[in-house]
Design a protein around this motif. Structure first.
Motif, mmCIF file in Angstrom:
data_model
loop_
_atom_site.group_PDB
_atom_site.id
_atom_site.type_symbol
_atom_site.label_atom_id
_atom_site.label_comp_id
_atom_site.label_asym_id
_atom_site.label_seq_id
_atom_site.Cartn_x
_atom_site.Cartn_y
_atom_site.Cartn_z
ATOM 1 N N PRO A 140 71.025 82.430 22.345
ATOM 2 C CA PRO A 140 72.155 81.642 22.853
ATOM 3 C C PRO A 140 71.780 80.176 23.015
ATOM 4 C CG PRO A 140 71.900 83.689 24.094
ATOM 5 C CD PRO A 140 70.684 83.566 23.224
ATOM 6 N N GLY A 141 72.547 79.313 22.384
ATOM 7 C CA GLY A 141 72.339 77.879 22.541
ATOM 8 C C GLY A 141 71.180 77.302 21.762
ATOM 9 N N ARG A 142 70.468 78.118 20.977
ATOM 10 C CA ARG A 142 69.312 77.610 20.236
ATOM 11 C C ARG A 142 69.740 77.075 18.870
ATOM 12 N NH1 ARG A 142 64.300 81.330 19.691
ATOM 13 N NH2 ARG A 142 63.325 79.293 19.396
ATOM 14 N N HIS A 143 69.312 75.874 18.558
ATOM 15 C CA HIS A 143 69.507 75.262 17.254
ATOM 16 C C HIS A 143 70.970 75.302 16.796
ATOM 17 C CE1 HIS A 143 65.242 75.852 17.506
ATOM 18 N NE2 HIS A 143 65.302 77.126 17.216
ATOM 19 N N PRO A 144 71.882 74.714 17.545
ATOM 20 C CA PRO A 144 73.309 74.817 17.183
ATOM 21 C C PRO A 144 73.630 74.253 15.796
ATOM 22 C CG PRO A 144 72.945 73.154 18.898
ATOM 23 C CD PRO A 144 71.674 73.923 18.769
ATOM 24 N N ALA A 145 72.979 73.169 15.389
ATOM 25 C CA ALA A 145 73.261 72.592 14.076
ATOM 26 C C ALA A 145 72.818 73.544 12.967
ATOM 27 C CB ALA A 145 72.561 71.248 13.928
ATOM 28 N N LEU A 146 71.653 74.168 13.145
ATOM 29 C CA LEU A 146 71.166 75.149 12.174
ATOM 30 C C LEU A 146 72.124 76.325 12.095
ATOM 31 C CD1 LEU A 146 69.012 76.328 10.282
ATOM 32 C CD2 LEU A 146 67.778 77.135 12.322
ATOM 33 N N ARG A 147 72.578 76.821 13.243
ATOM 34 C CA ARG A 147 73.494 77.969 13.257
ATOM 35 C C ARG A 147 74.810 77.633 12.555
ATOM 36 N NH1 ARG A 147 69.855 81.381 13.473
ATOM 37 N NH2 ARG A 147 68.288 80.660 14.937
ATOM 38 N N SER A 148 75.290 76.415 12.746
ATOM 39 C CA SER A 148 76.533 76.006 12.109
ATOM 40 C C SER A 148 76.381 75.980 10.595
ATOM 41 C CB SER A 148 76.946 74.625 12.621
ATOM 42 O OG SER A 148 78.103 74.162 11.968
ATOM 43 N N ALA A 149 75.250 75.452 10.118
ATOM 44 C CA ALA A 149 75.004 75.416 8.672
ATOM 45 C C ALA A 149 74.891 76.825 8.102
ATOM 46 C CB ALA A 149 73.733 74.617 8.384
ATOM 47 N N VAL A 150 74.222 77.721 8.846
ATOM 48 C CA VAL A 150 74.094 79.116 8.407
ATOM 49 C C VAL A 150 75.468 79.767 8.307
ATOM 50 C CG1 VAL A 150 73.317 81.401 9.132
ATOM 51 C CG2 VAL A 150 71.732 79.472 9.206
ATOM 52 N N ASP A 151 76.314 79.560 9.317
ATOM 53 C CA ASP A 151 77.649 80.165 9.311
ATOM 54 C C ASP A 151 78.473 79.674 8.119
ATOM 55 O OD1 ASP A 151 77.034 81.534 11.601
ATOM 56 O OD2 ASP A 151 78.071 80.155 12.957
ATOM 57 N N GLN A 152 78.408 78.382 7.848
ATOM 58 C CA GLN A 152 79.162 77.837 6.714
ATOM 59 C C GLN A 152 78.645 78.388 5.392
ATOM 60 O OE1 GLN A 152 80.094 73.466 6.887
ATOM 61 N NE2 GLN A 152 78.857 73.565 8.739
ATOM 62 N N LEU A 153 77.324 78.487 5.268
ATOM 63 C CA LEU A 153 76.733 79.006 4.040
ATOM 64 C C LEU A 153 77.139 80.456 3.805
ATOM 65 C CD1 LEU A 153 74.793 78.652 1.643
ATOM 66 C CD2 LEU A 153 72.917 79.297 3.180
ATOM 67 N N CYS A 154 77.066 81.265 4.860
ATOM 68 C CA CYS A 154 77.433 82.682 4.739
ATOM 69 C C CYS A 154 78.897 82.837 4.327
ATOM 70 C CB CYS A 154 77.182 83.409 6.051
ATOM 71 S SG CYS A 154 75.432 83.565 6.479
#
Length: 311
Positions: A140-154
């Motif tokens: 939770p709350g870790r690396h929000p920018a990375l998570r956003s990029a992962v979600d868009q890629l998926c």
């Protein structure tokens, strides 16, 4: 361009590729070595990464793993599961997007597996300072920018649409930046060294920026040291201690990196490549290039272009 982006752009030798992998237990996948770096994102389910010569790493939903040298490795639902070779299907021959299905009818896992094609003939300190495996667990709350990029890629590779190839390439490049940022941010201050330290060192970073902004300039240790406000000797000691090589040695490393990129990606004559890399003599440039890469510039260009093909 900032130093990190500039370096990654110079080291890239081809388009990244990405594969949506769906697995049903029991399953295992063997990944062959690549000329570059690899990454995996666990979208759904749990699995185990088996790096060569390393301990198994358990992965859960949202975890990201980066392998800096793209060495052979395996991922499976359990250590004892048999594995098959990773041979994905492509959307089409020109697309960087692929798919792969493996396993039986058990518990489902979904991964995004990608590859960055990078110049690893003479590793830049950026790559040399990284560990063999970077594991960024989800939380939770870790690396929000990375998570956003992962979600868009998926989302993009799950249902490709017109323009998805370009979007995916941009997102995978962005993912690499966020992986490196996230790893740098998690390093304890006492363990920060090498490239991670150099990028934020108030005395060394300005000199690095000067080299990257104008690599053809006739830099000297004195002129670079003046950017840091240090004497020649003090600057040389600090630069070597932080970056891992002397200032003029790094200048040559960077000049060779941008020269190699020009040879791979453009049809510019050798004289123009030499000038762009800071050499007034084409002969001196060719000699330095051969010393660095083990082949003269013309042969390097021919070999690299012959190696290019469908990703």
């Amino acid at each position: 361009m900032d130093i990190l982006s500039d370096t990654l752009a110079a080291l890239r030798t081809g388009r990244p590729s990405v594969v949506r992998t769906e697995a049903r237990a029991p399953w295992g996948v063997r990944f062959q070595p690549i000329a570059g770096a690899g990454f995996h994102v666990v979208v759904e389910g749990r699995c185990v990464l088996l790096p060569v010569g390393g301990d198994p790493i358990e992965l859960g939903p949202g975890d990201v793993v980066f392998l800096r040298r793209g060495t052979d490795h395996a991922i499976c639902d359990a250590v004892a599961s048999e594995s098959v070779a990773f041979v994905p299907d492509r959307v089409d021959r020109s697309s960087p997007i692929g798919s792969f299905t493996v396993g039986d009818g058990g518990a489902r896992s979904v991964l995004v597996c990608g590859a960055y094609h990078l110049d690893i003939d003479r590793p830049h300190p950026l790559l040399g300072d990284l560990p063999e495996v970077i594991h960024l667990p989800a939380g939770p709350g870790r690396h929000p920018a990375l998570r956003s990029a992962v979600d868009q890629l998926c989302a993009e590779i799950h249902r490709p649409e017109p323009g998805s190839d370009s979007v995916v390439i941009a997102l995978v490049d962005l993912l690499l930046l966020y992986i490196l940022r996230s790893w740098y941010a998690e390093l304890p201050r006492e363990r920060t060294q090498g490239w991670a330290l150099a990028l934020n060192d108030p005395l060394i970073a300005p000199a690095l920026k000067a080299i990257h902004d104008d690599p053809a300039h006739p830099w000297t240790v004195e002129s670079l040291g003046s950017r840091a406000g240090l004497s020649r000797a003090a600057f040389a000691r600090r630069f070597s201690a932080v970056v891992g090589e002397p200032p003029l040695s790094y200048l040559t490393t960077w000049r060779m990196a941008i020269a190699a990129r020009m040879l791979r990606e453009t049809g510019e004559p050798l004289g123009a490549v030499a000038e762009n890399a800071g050499y007034t003599s084409e002969f001196a440039f060719a000699r330095a290039f051969k010393r660095h890469f083990g082949a003269p510039p013309g042969a390097y260009r021919r070999e690299r272009r012959a190696m290019e093909g469908p990703l």
